[in-house]
Write an enzyme that holds these catalytic residues in place. Structure first.
Site, PDB file in Angstrom:
ATOM      1  N   LEU A  29       0.807  -1.222   0.000  1.00  0.00           N
ATOM      2  CA  LEU A  29       0.000   0.000   0.000  1.00  0.00           C
ATOM      3  C   LEU A  29       0.846   1.279   0.000  1.00  0.00           C
ATOM      4  O   LEU A  29       0.534   2.254   0.678  1.00  0.00           O
ATOM      5  CB  LEU A  29      -0.976  -0.017   1.182  1.00  0.00           C
ATOM      6  CG  LEU A  29      -1.963  -1.186   1.157  1.00  0.00           C
ATOM      7  CD1 LEU A  29      -2.818  -1.217   2.426  1.00  0.00           C
ATOM      8  CD2 LEU A  29      -2.870  -1.116  -0.085  1.00  0.00           C
ATOM      9  N   ALA A  30       1.923   1.271  -0.796  1.00  0.00           N
ATOM     10  CA  ALA A  30       2.616   2.542  -1.063  1.00  0.00           C
ATOM     11  C   ALA A  30       1.684   3.344  -1.981  1.00  0.00           C
ATOM     12  O   ALA A  30       0.549   2.912  -2.222  1.00  0.00           O
ATOM     13  CB  ALA A  30       3.967   2.277  -1.705  1.00  0.00           C
TER      14      ALA A  30
ATOM     15  N   GLY B  50      -0.170   1.438  -4.890  1.00  0.00           N
ATOM     16  CA  GLY B  50      -1.080   0.408  -4.371  1.00  0.00           C
ATOM     17  C   GLY B  50      -2.288   1.033  -3.692  1.00  0.00           C
ATOM     18  O   GLY B  50      -3.433   0.612  -3.917  1.00  0.00           O
TER      19      GLY B  50
ATOM     20  N   SER C 238       3.537  -3.539   6.878  1.00  0.00           N
ATOM     21  CA  SER C 238       3.327  -2.864   8.172  1.00  0.00           C
ATOM     22  C   SER C 238       1.890  -2.334   8.195  1.00  0.00           C
ATOM     23  O   SER C 238       1.453  -1.684   7.241  1.00  0.00           O
ATOM     24  CB  SER C 238       4.327  -1.718   8.351  1.00  0.00           C
ATOM     25  OG  SER C 238       3.878  -0.588   7.642  1.00  0.00           O
TER      26      SER C 238
ATOM     27  N   ALA D 145       9.353  -4.356  -7.779  1.00  0.00           N
ATOM     28  CA  ALA D 145       9.670  -5.473  -8.684  1.00  0.00           C
ATOM     29  C   ALA D 145      10.941  -6.172  -8.220  1.00  0.00           C
ATOM     30  O   ALA D 145      11.816  -5.566  -7.610  1.00  0.00           O
ATOM     31  CB  ALA D 145       9.845  -4.943 -10.102  1.00  0.00           C
TER      32      ALA D 145
ATOM     33  N   ASN E 129       6.184  -3.056 -12.269  1.00  0.00           N
ATOM     34  CA  ASN E 129       6.936  -3.061 -13.531  1.00  0.00           C
ATOM     35  C   ASN E 129       7.907  -4.236 -13.522  1.00  0.00           C
ATOM     36  O   ASN E 129       9.118  -4.065 -13.448  1.00  0.00           O
ATOM     37  CB  ASN E 129       7.725  -1.752 -13.680  1.00  0.00           C
ATOM     38  CG  ASN E 129       6.951  -0.694 -14.419  1.00  0.00           C
ATOM     39  OD1 ASN E 129       6.075  -0.987 -15.238  1.00  0.00           O
ATOM     40  ND2 ASN E 129       7.263   0.558 -14.140  1.00  0.00           N
TER      41      ASN E 129
ATOM     42  N   SER F 277      -0.067   1.577 -16.334  1.00  0.00           N
ATOM     43  CA  SER F 277       0.577   2.861 -16.622  1.00  0.00           C
ATOM     44  C   SER F 277      -0.323   4.036 -16.256  1.00  0.00           C
ATOM     45  O   SER F 277      -1.541   3.943 -16.344  1.00  0.00           O
ATOM     46  CB  SER F 277       0.938   2.950 -18.104  1.00  0.00           C
ATOM     47  OG  SER F 277       1.527   4.207 -18.373  1.00  0.00           O
ATOM     48  N   GLY F 278       0.334   5.103 -15.878  1.00  0.00           N
ATOM     49  CA  GLY F 278      -0.422   6.338 -15.599  1.00  0.00           C
ATOM     50  C   GLY F 278       0.063   7.030 -14.342  1.00  0.00           C
ATOM     51  O   GLY F 278      -0.470   8.073 -13.964  1.00  0.00           O
TER      52      GLY F 278
ATOM     53  N   LYS G 233       4.075  -3.594 -21.601  1.00  0.00           N
ATOM     54  CA  LYS G 233       4.294  -2.424 -20.728  1.00  0.00           C
ATOM     55  C   LYS G 233       5.749  -1.958 -20.813  1.00  0.00           C
ATOM     56  O   LYS G 233       6.034  -0.750 -20.801  1.00  0.00           O
ATOM     57  CB  LYS G 233       3.921  -2.760 -19.279  1.00  0.00           C
ATOM     58  CG  LYS G 233       4.288  -1.668 -18.253  1.00  0.00           C
ATOM     59  CD  LYS G 233       3.569  -0.351 -18.527  1.00  0.00           C
ATOM     60  CE  LYS G 233       3.625   0.680 -17.429  1.00  0.00           C
ATOM     61  NZ  LYS G 233       4.877   1.138 -16.955  1.00  0.00           N
TER      62      LYS G 233
ATOM     63  N   HIS H  12       6.044  -0.077 -23.948  1.00  0.00           N
ATOM     64  CA  HIS H  12       5.384   1.223 -23.693  1.00  0.00           C
ATOM     65  C   HIS H  12       6.375   2.180 -23.028  1.00  0.00           C
ATOM     66  O   HIS H  12       6.514   3.336 -23.420  1.00  0.00           O
ATOM     67  CB  HIS H  12       4.154   1.008 -22.798  1.00  0.00           C
ATOM     68  CG  HIS H  12       3.640   2.257 -22.135  1.00  0.00           C
ATOM     69  ND1 HIS H  12       4.277   2.842 -21.051  1.00  0.00           N
ATOM     70  CD2 HIS H  12       2.584   3.052 -22.403  1.00  0.00           C
ATOM     71  CE1 HIS H  12       3.626   3.940 -20.690  1.00  0.00           C
ATOM     72  NE2 HIS H  12       2.589   4.080 -21.493  1.00  0.00           N
ATOM     73  N   ASN H  13       7.082   1.688 -22.026  1.00  0.00           N
ATOM     74  CA  ASN H  13       8.034   2.550 -21.320  1.00  0.00           C
ATOM     75  C   ASN H  13       9.198   2.947 -22.222  1.00  0.00           C
ATOM     76  O   ASN H  13       9.698   4.063 -22.139  1.00  0.00           O
ATOM     77  CB  ASN H  13       8.553   1.864 -20.054  1.00  0.00           C
ATOM     78  CG  ASN H  13       7.567   1.987 -18.911  1.00  0.00           C
ATOM     79  OD1 ASN H  13       6.369   2.106 -19.136  1.00  0.00           O
ATOM     80  ND2 ASN H  13       8.044   1.946 -17.685  1.00  0.00           N
TER      81      ASN H  13
ATOM     82  N   GLU I 253       8.010   5.626 -24.192  1.00  0.00           N
ATOM     83  CA  GLU I 253       7.952   6.798 -23.284  1.00  0.00           C
ATOM     84  C   GLU I 253       9.330   7.481 -23.204  1.00  0.00           C
ATOM     85  O   GLU I 253       9.433   8.708 -23.282  1.00  0.00           O
ATOM     86  CB  GLU I 253       7.505   6.291 -21.908  1.00  0.00           C
ATOM     87  CG  GLU I 253       7.549   7.258 -20.757  1.00  0.00           C
ATOM     88  CD  GLU I 253       7.193   6.547 -19.435  1.00  0.00           C
ATOM     89  OE1 GLU I 253       6.142   5.888 -19.359  1.00  0.00           O
ATOM     90  OE2 GLU I 253       7.993   6.635 -18.475  1.00  0.00           O
TER      91      GLU I 253
HETATM   92  C1  6PG Z   1       4.046   4.580 -16.313  1.00  0.00           C
HETATM   93  C2  6PG Z   1       5.482   4.949 -16.062  1.00  0.00           C
HETATM   94  C3  6PG Z   1       5.941   4.329 -14.789  1.00  0.00           C
HETATM   95  C4  6PG Z   1       7.219   4.919 -14.235  1.00  0.00           C
HETATM   96  C5  6PG Z   1       8.417   4.656 -15.099  1.00  0.00           C
HETATM   97  C6  6PG Z   1       9.517   5.639 -14.845  1.00  0.00           C
HETATM   98  O1  6PG Z   1       3.798   4.008 -17.371  1.00  0.00           O
HETATM   99  O2  6PG Z   1       3.209   4.886 -15.481  1.00  0.00           O
HETATM  100  O3  6PG Z   1       6.269   4.492 -17.104  1.00  0.00           O
HETATM  101  O4  6PG Z   1       5.983   2.948 -14.995  1.00  0.00           O
HETATM  102  O5  6PG Z   1       7.045   6.273 -14.004  1.00  0.00           O
HETATM  103  O6  6PG Z   1       8.861   3.382 -14.801  1.00  0.00           O
HETATM  104  O7  6PG Z   1      10.615   5.096 -15.420  1.00  0.00           O
HETATM  105  P1  6PG Z   1      12.063   5.611 -15.222  1.00  0.00           P
HETATM  106  O8  6PG Z   1      12.326   5.834 -13.755  1.00  0.00           O
HETATM  107  O9  6PG Z   1      12.891   4.506 -15.765  1.00  0.00           O
HETATM  108  O10 6PG Z   1      12.129   6.887 -15.990  1.00  0.00           O
END
Ligand code: 6PG
Length: 483
Positions: free
Chosen positions: A18-19, A22, A42, A84, A110, A136-137, A190, A193-194, A197
């Protein structure tokens, strides 16, 4: 409201870890009318969530894993939101020991997709369903609607899909969540996707640097340019937040915040994983790779410090037509972005073939239209392109993108050449343009590479005018033999 755990198995979903991510996802489930069992290593975090947000929906407070599992309706669905790596394995093991065949464990972190493949196989042997779900988001998306990429067994999606779809972002009434494919496919997608990104962010960074260094614009003026761009084809979450970051002033110095942030980009590693996987699959994701390397270079602070002052050579004059050059940068950004997405989708196709996942690119474009970090108007165009031709050899060949690049190409070349003559680094713009030029070339220097390989290693080559493999007797009479 907090439901007493003595009331029996009531919760539709459990969230452990629950960070911020979560707890925001747990709140999102509760806000959508689902009863959510909460668990954290905790109890303080669980209590804090209930204390601050308990009024948002129905939560079940649990302390032990047994209590947590006992609070769930069958088939039990547990979403793990922990760091992870090893922590994920530890939590899975604890849960698996307390769960029963048919129950579903979802990893929303991730995770590296090969770990997900391993975990899915081992839990399947124990009769449990394991779903690696890319989410993601960021924090905001987790609370208000992320894009969700669940992999794992298709049967588990029947029990899980409606829950996940209810909390996902919605675009035109379609949830940004769909079953991606078997085992590690959700986390693989995913990861890519990153990677995209990273490329997107690097390209935006290069555009920002050009506007500042070539045109002398300050952060506020650059913010205005990005805001304007966000009203057109480049409309996207990342372009939107770029303007916001650039407009932020530092309370301490009064300067633009961006000017007091250390210029060394960090990374948690998903971009690096994307490139490693692309190397193994043999897919040239040059835009993503340049973005990962650009972060690494920015982080080599001692080396950079030692290199300041190295010769630049004779630099050209700055562009005089600021409006034209700004438009050129916009076009270069768009074209390079098309290349980055095209390469990412190529990697997804290669991963799908390698692991027999039967992934559908149009589905991915659909669920990336909202909720995720790379959400952008042009994902609608990508969806249309793959809807029309699911076997498209490259996104660049779709009529819409082909035309867009044709419109942008002169600007793109001007930006790369001007930046080079001004000594401004544009690794992603330049390598994307080179990729495009290589892709459209009728002949590549690879013929020479093949000749060299045959010369020193008798590795053979193919001929343009005959079938089969050939070898030249380089250290003999240099006649050619069929291999
Ligand atoms: C997402 C982001 C998320 C996270 C990245 C940041 O899709 O919501 O991608 O997963 O912010 O992992 O990645 P870096 O720390 O490698 O820039």
């Amino acid at each position: 409201m907090t439901i007493d755990n003595t009331e029996g198995a009531r919760a539709q979903i459990g969230v452990t870890g629950l960070a911020v991510m979560g707890s925001n996802i747990a709140r999102n489930f509760a806000r959508h009318g689902h009863t959510v069992a909460l668990h954290n290593r905790s109890i303080a975090k669980t209590d804090a969530l209930i204390e601050e947000h308990g009024s948002e929906g129905d939560f079940v407070r649990t302390e032990t894993i047994e209590e947590f599992v006992g609070a769930l309706q069958k088939p039990r669905r547990v979403l793990i939101m922990v760091k992870a790596g090893d922590p994920t394995d530890a939590v899975i093991e604890e849960l698996a020991a307390a769960m029963e065949p048919g129950d579903i464990i979802i990893d929303g972190g991730n995770a590296l997709y090969t770990d997900t493949i391993r975990r899915e196989a081992s839990l399947r042997e124990r009769g449990l369903h394991f779903v690696g779900a890319g989410i993601s988001g960021g924090e905001e998306g987790a609370l208000n609607g992320p894009s969700i990429m669940p992999g794992g067994p298709k049967e588990s999606y029947a029990a899980l899909g409606p829950l996940l779809e209810s909390i996902a972002a919605q675009v035109d009434g379609t949830p940004c969540c769909t079953h991606i494919g078997p085992d590690g496919s959700g986390h693989f997608v995913k990861m890519v996707h990153n990677g995209i990104e990273y490329a997107d962010m690097q390209l935006i960074g290069e555009a920002y640097n050009l506007l500042g260094s070539a045109l002398g614009y300050d952060a506020g003026k650059i913010a205005d340019v990005f805001t304007e761009w966000n009203g057109g084809d480049l409309e996207s979450y990342l372009v939107e937040i770029t303007a916001e970051v650039l407009r932020q002033n530092d309370a301490k110095t009064g300067k633009p915040l961006v000017d007091v942030i250390v210029d060394a980009a960090e990374q948690k590693g998903t971009g690096r994983w994307t490139v490693k996987s692309a190397l193994d699959l043999g897919v040239p994701v040059t835009g993503i790779a340049e973005a990962v390397f650009a972060r690494a270079l920015s982080g080599s602070r001692d080396q950079r410090k030692a290199a300041v002052g190295l010769a630049s050579g004779q630099l050209a004059d700055k562009p005089t037509d600021a409006a034209q050059f700004t438009e050129d940068i916009r076009q270069a950004l768009y074209a390079s972005k098309v290349v980055a997405y095209a390469q990412g989708f190529d990697q997804i196709a290669a991963g799908s073939a390698e692991y027999d996942w039967d992934l559908h690119p149009a589905d991915l474009a659909t669920i990336w239209r909202g909720g995720c970090i790379i959400r952008a108007r042009f994902l609608n165009r990508i969806k249309d392109a793959y809807d029309e031709n699911p076997k498209l050899p490259s996104l660049i060949l779709a009529p819409y993108f082909r035309d867009a690049i044709e419109t942008a190409i002169d600007s793109w070349r001007r930006v790369v050449s001007t930046a080079t003559l001004l000594g401004i680094p544009v690794p992603a713009f330049a390598s994307s343009l080179s990729y495009y030029d290589a892709l459209r070339a009728e002949r590549l220097p690879a013929a020479l590479t093949q000749g060299q390989r045959d010369f020193f290693g008798a590795h053979t080559y193919e001929r343009v005018d005959a079938d089969g493999k050939f070898h030249t007797l380089w250290s003999g009479d240099r006649s050619e033999v069929q291999a």
